[in-house]
Design a protein around this motif. Structure first.
Motif, mmCIF file in Angstrom:
data_model
loop_
_atom_site.group_PDB
_atom_site.id
_atom_site.type_symbol
_atom_site.label_atom_id
_atom_site.label_comp_id
_atom_site.label_asym_id
_atom_site.label_seq_id
_atom_site.Cartn_x
_atom_site.Cartn_y
_atom_site.Cartn_z
ATOM 1 N N UNK A 92 136.598 -51.351 -10.238
ATOM 2 C CA UNK A 92 136.389 -50.227 -11.146
ATOM 3 C C UNK A 92 135.406 -50.631 -12.244
ATOM 4 N N UNK A 93 134.729 -49.650 -12.806
ATOM 5 C CA UNK A 93 133.825 -49.940 -13.917
ATOM 6 C C UNK A 93 134.626 -50.328 -15.147
ATOM 7 N N UNK A 94 133.933 -50.916 -16.109
ATOM 8 C CA UNK A 94 134.591 -51.285 -17.365
ATOM 9 C C UNK A 94 135.167 -50.037 -18.034
ATOM 10 N N UNK A 95 134.387 -48.973 -18.077
ATOM 11 C CA UNK A 95 134.837 -47.737 -18.698
ATOM 12 C C UNK A 95 136.045 -47.157 -17.974
ATOM 13 N N UNK A 96 136.008 -47.144 -16.641
ATOM 14 C CA UNK A 96 137.132 -46.599 -15.867
ATOM 15 C C UNK A 96 138.404 -47.412 -16.106
ATOM 16 N N UNK A 97 138.267 -48.720 -16.203
ATOM 17 C CA UNK A 97 139.431 -49.565 -16.497
ATOM 18 C C UNK A 97 140.054 -49.189 -17.833
ATOM 19 N N UNK A 98 139.226 -49.075 -18.860
ATOM 20 C CA UNK A 98 139.756 -48.773 -20.180
ATOM 21 C C UNK A 98 140.352 -47.372 -20.241
ATOM 22 N N UNK A 99 139.710 -46.410 -19.568
ATOM 23 C CA UNK A 99 140.277 -45.054 -19.520
ATOM 24 C C UNK A 99 141.638 -45.067 -18.817
ATOM 25 N N UNK A 100 141.736 -45.833 -17.726
ATOM 26 C CA UNK A 100 142.997 -45.910 -16.984
ATOM 27 C C UNK A 100 144.119 -46.452 -17.859
ATOM 28 N N UNK A 101 143.867 -47.573 -18.544
ATOM 29 C CA UNK A 101 144.920 -48.167 -19.362
ATOM 30 C C UNK A 101 145.226 -47.307 -20.590
ATOM 31 N N UNK A 102 144.221 -46.612 -21.101
ATOM 32 C CA UNK A 102 144.476 -45.698 -22.220
ATOM 33 C C UNK A 102 145.418 -44.580 -21.784
ATOM 34 N N UNK A 103 145.193 -44.040 -20.590
ATOM 35 C CA UNK A 103 146.092 -43.001 -20.075
ATOM 36 C C UNK A 103 147.485 -43.570 -19.819
ATOM 37 N N UNK A 104 147.538 -44.797 -19.295
ATOM 38 C CA UNK A 104 148.817 -45.436 -18.994
ATOM 39 C C UNK A 104 149.670 -45.562 -20.254
ATOM 40 N N UNK A 105 149.024 -45.845 -21.381
ATOM 41 C CA UNK A 105 149.742 -46.001 -22.642
ATOM 42 C C UNK A 105 149.884 -44.678 -23.406
ATOM 43 N N UNK A 106 149.410 -43.601 -22.816
ATOM 44 C CA UNK A 106 149.566 -42.303 -23.467
ATOM 45 C C UNK A 106 148.681 -42.101 -24.672
ATOM 46 N N UNK A 107 147.514 -42.748 -24.679
ATOM 47 C CA UNK A 107 146.568 -42.577 -25.786
ATOM 48 C C UNK A 107 146.067 -41.129 -25.799
ATOM 49 N N UNK A 108 145.975 -40.543 -26.986
ATOM 50 C CA UNK A 108 145.671 -39.115 -27.120
ATOM 51 C C UNK A 108 144.336 -38.717 -26.480
ATOM 52 N N UNK A 109 143.293 -39.511 -26.717
ATOM 53 C CA UNK A 109 141.967 -39.195 -26.173
ATOM 54 C C UNK A 109 141.439 -40.441 -25.471
ATOM 55 N N UNK A 110 141.808 -40.651 -24.194
ATOM 56 C CA UNK A 110 141.432 -41.868 -23.468
ATOM 57 C C UNK A 110 139.939 -42.124 -23.425
ATOM 58 N N UNK A 111 139.146 -41.075 -23.241
ATOM 59 C CA UNK A 111 137.692 -41.235 -23.147
ATOM 60 C C UNK A 111 137.123 -41.776 -24.453
ATOM 61 N N UNK A 112 137.499 -41.167 -25.564
ATOM 62 C CA UNK A 112 136.981 -41.589 -26.862
ATOM 63 C C UNK A 112 137.441 -43.003 -27.204
ATOM 64 N N UNK A 113 138.709 -43.297 -26.909
ATOM 65 C CA UNK A 113 139.232 -44.637 -27.213
ATOM 66 C C UNK A 113 138.519 -45.689 -26.380
ATOM 67 N N UNK A 114 138.298 -45.414 -25.103
ATOM 68 C CA UNK A 114 137.626 -46.366 -24.224
ATOM 69 C C UNK A 114 136.212 -46.652 -24.723
ATOM 70 N N UNK A 115 135.485 -45.618 -25.096
ATOM 71 C CA UNK A 115 134.107 -45.808 -25.546
ATOM 72 C C UNK A 115 134.054 -46.504 -26.905
ATOM 73 N N UNK A 116 135.011 -46.202 -27.771
ATOM 74 C CA UNK A 116 135.080 -46.876 -29.074
ATOM 75 C C UNK A 116 135.254 -48.381 -28.882
ATOM 76 N N UNK A 117 136.160 -48.763 -27.984
ATOM 77 C CA UNK A 117 136.425 -50.188 -27.762
ATOM 78 C C UNK A 117 135.259 -50.876 -27.067
ATOM 79 N N UNK A 118 134.584 -50.177 -26.181
ATOM 80 C CA UNK A 118 133.400 -50.752 -25.539
ATOM 81 C C UNK A 118 132.360 -51.156 -26.578
ATOM 82 N N UNK A 119 132.175 -50.314 -27.563
ATOM 83 C CA UNK A 119 131.223 -50.644 -28.624
ATOM 84 C C UNK A 119 131.739 -51.795 -29.478
ATOM 85 N N UNK A 120 133.033 -51.806 -29.759
ATOM 86 C CA UNK A 120 133.594 -52.854 -30.607
ATOM 87 C C UNK A 120 133.464 -54.231 -29.955
ATOM 88 N N UNK A 121 133.606 -54.293 -28.620
ATOM 89 C CA UNK A 121 133.496 -55.589 -27.941
ATOM 90 C C UNK A 121 132.092 -55.821 -27.385
#
Length: 249
Positions: A92-121
């Protein structure tokens, strides 16, 4: 305020072998604690117990005031864990991985959270790359992002600098300082004194499962700590400042 982590009499045995021996450790919120020790000293076992991956042990372990044996799912979700295995899906892509785990943890906006963390790292430019296409350092940063996706308060890292080049190590150090500056607490196990000690606010040494050194890094420079560490490795006994002491507030 409750300690981020409180261990009392923590002991873990595998048959006749004691991996941990009556470890007492209290970690305040916002600390970055480096746990040093040789291979087999009990570092990984300590982190696995703290992360609820090992449930059978003697003594008590509490996270933010809650005994982890009785802790609710919500309390357990205050912890992020990075093992030797980065726990990401290679195809899976890096973005898809982060979106998947964000959904798994019930994060409110998985897409936004995944992209925010991609920039942070600093992986925004590799969002579409699969995990298998990344360098070792990039995979480690992606694993850190995965561990942070649910906004934990406590981050547990097992040998985080292993296999990283100098640039990747500096990037990781910056991320850990940023996490602590935001109020997060870091516990990392390592034998890499040169890279971990400058990042840590506190250093402890485990030797044969026992806590033999505990001191704030601001009180002891790298040269003095290196001497204390090697003394423990060669003799099994601490020497000098910080030996068997609890850090002063």
């Amino acid at each position: 305020m409750s300690a981020a982590l409180e261990c009392a009499g923590l002991t873990k045995r595998y048959g006749r072998v004691a991996a941990l021996r009556a470890v007492n450790l209290s970690v305040a919120p916002g600390e970055c604690v480096a746990i040093f020790g040789r291979n087999g000293a009990g570092k990984s076992t300590f982190l696995q117990i703290t992360g609820s991956l090992i449930r059978s042990y003697e003594g008590t372990v509490a996270i933010f005031g809650a005994d982890i044996r009785k802790a609710s799912l919500e309390t357990r979700r205050t912890v992020g864990f990075v093992l030797h295995d980065i726990c990401l899906y290679s195809d899976l892509s890096v973005l898809d991985n982060l979106r998947f785990f964000a959904r798994l943890y019930g994060v409110a906006d998985p897409e936004a959270r995944a992209r925010e963390l991609l920039e942070r790292v600093e992986l925004g430019h590799r969002a579409a790359s699969t995990i298998r296409e990344l360098s070792r350092g990039m995979k480690q940063r992606a694993a850190i992002a995965r561990a942070l996706v649910h906004d934990p308060r406590l981050l547990l890292l097992d040998e985080p600098f292993t296999g990283l080049d100098e640039l990747s190590s500096q990037s990781l150090a910056t991320m850990l300082r940023d996490f602590a500056n935001r109020g997060g607490t870091v516990l990392m196990s390592t034998h890499d004194v040169e890279r971990a000690y400058p990042v840590a606010t506190r250093a402890v040494i485990l030797e044969r499962g026992a806590l033999t050194y505990d001191r704030h890094t601001a009180e002891t420079d790298l040269t003095a700590f290196r001497h204390a560490y090697w003394t423990v490795l060669f003799t099994g006994e601490p020497r000098g400042a910080g030996a068997a002491e609890r850090p002063r507030a």
